[in-house]
Design a protein around this motif. Structure first.
Motif, PDB file in Angstrom:
ATOM      1  N   GLU A  47       3.133   8.803   0.167  1.00  5.35           N
ATOM      2  CA  GLU A  47       3.339   8.082  -1.094  1.00  5.35           C
ATOM      3  C   GLU A  47       4.485   8.712  -1.887  1.00  5.35           C
ATOM      4  O   GLU A  47       5.313   8.011  -2.476  1.00  5.35           O
ATOM      5  N   LEU A 156       2.474   2.177  -4.009  1.00  4.03           N
ATOM      6  CA  LEU A 156       2.845   3.071  -2.904  1.00  4.03           C
ATOM      7  C   LEU A 156       1.762   3.084  -1.842  1.00  4.03           C
ATOM      8  O   LEU A 156       0.568   3.071  -2.165  1.00  4.03           O
ATOM      9  N   THR A 157       2.163   3.164  -0.590  1.00  8.66           N
ATOM     10  CA  THR A 157       1.176   3.312   0.475  1.00  8.66           C
ATOM     11  C   THR A 157       1.816   3.992   1.685  1.00  8.66           C
ATOM     12  O   THR A 157       3.042   4.014   1.822  1.00  8.66           O
ATOM     13  N   CYS A 163       5.801   4.696   5.577  1.00 11.96           N
ATOM     14  CA  CYS A 163       5.466   4.709   4.145  1.00 11.96           C
ATOM     15  C   CYS A 163       6.164   3.498   3.552  1.00 11.96           C
ATOM     16  O   CYS A 163       7.243   3.124   4.004  1.00 11.96           O
TER      17      CYS A 163
END
Ligand SMILES: [Zn+2]
Length: 293
Positions: A47, A156-157, A163
């Protein structure tokens, strides 16, 4: 095939909002090759990796942008850096494996700093705030609230492959402040419908059209990103010079050589007694010692 290691900027013309979409793949694999991160540490580092790419394209600055977290919990250090050339590097250090997600479970109590370096001189600007909120997006949104004035949202992930992240920023209010407020609420509600899978697996043009087709979205050419560590022998030598000749000689006497391992890329640097002598050869050594006759 997904677009890899790229950052797209976009505009939502009807909503006076700008945005960014980022996907990091090969660069992320380079990070994962260099340490065996426990799952939760890997998650938050991913993240942060996506966040720094987004911030670097958002905050006006000319040199590197560095996100650094120092804390007293299971993970005590996290650093990610982006350069204007689109080079990314980063790492996390942990003393024990966090058992639960959530910033306080991972980091304990701590601070995070965003540092912006100037391209040409040694000037740098640093903003430091307490690490608060449930996740990294919360903490960074708080940072924007305090420093940038412009309302900013981050999504975010990350997983073992990639990512990904999205950023929305409301442009300065025009004449219609009420309409702007409604627009901002609407684009945020749409962002909240996004799942991690969609963010990781949908091409930017498709994703932005799917979410924002009523906002007259406009997608710009991508910037390409990649893993690169800018450590080199010269920087190691400068660090040694600032350490001083006496200290350098002590290490040589004890260990035969000075060995430095770059934590970002695992490059090894080794300087022996000849290297150290050369390093300090051109430097004034203070008052000359009395010569013997
Ligand atoms: Zn390096």
């Amino acid at each position: 095939m997904m677009t890899k290691d790229a950052l797209y900027r976009f505009m939502l013309e009807n909503a006076d909002t700008r945005g960014e979409w980022v996907h990091l793949d090969n660069s992320w694999q380079e990070i994962l090759k260099r340490a065996d991160y426990p799952e939760i540490v890997r998650g938050v580092l991913g993240e942060a990796f996506a966040a720094v790419a987004l911030l670097s394209a958002t905050i006006k600055h000319t040199g590197s942008l560095i996100l650094q977290i120092r804390s007293d919990g299971p993970v005590h250090l996290l650093v990610v850096q982006a350069t204007p050339e689109g080079y990314l590097r980063g790492l996390a250090r942990w003393s024990s494996e966090p058992t639960k997600t959530g910033l306080s479970n991972i980091f304990g109590k701590g601070h995070f700093a965003i540092t912006m370096e100037a391209a040409s001189d040694n000037e740098r600007y640093q903003g430091v705030i307490a690490l608060e909120g449930e996740n990294l997006s919360d903490a960074l949104e708080e940072y924007f609230k305090r420093s940038e004035q412009l309302p900013t949202r981050l999504w975010l992930t990350s997983n073992t492959d990639s990512c990904a992240g999205m950023l929305l920023q409301r442009l300065p209010a025009q004449q219609h402040i009420e309409k702007d407020e409604e627009d901002w609420v609407r684009v945020n509600m749409l962002l909240d419908t996004l799942t991690p899978e969609e963010l990781l697996n949908t091409e930017p043009a498709d994703l932005i059209y799917r979410l924002y087709h009523e906002e007259a979205p406009r997608l710009f050419d991508p910037a390409m990103l990649r893993f690169h560590c800018d450590c080199n022998l010269e920087k190691i030598e400068n660090t040694l010079r600032s350490l001083g000749q006496e200290e350098a000689n002590t290490i040589i006497a004890e260990q035969g050589a000075i060995e430095v391992n770059c934590e970002f890329c695992n490059s090894q640097y080794r300087l022996d007694s000849v290297d150290v002598a050369r390093l300090f050869a051109g430097i004034e050594l203070g008052p000359a010692s009395p010569s013997l006759h």
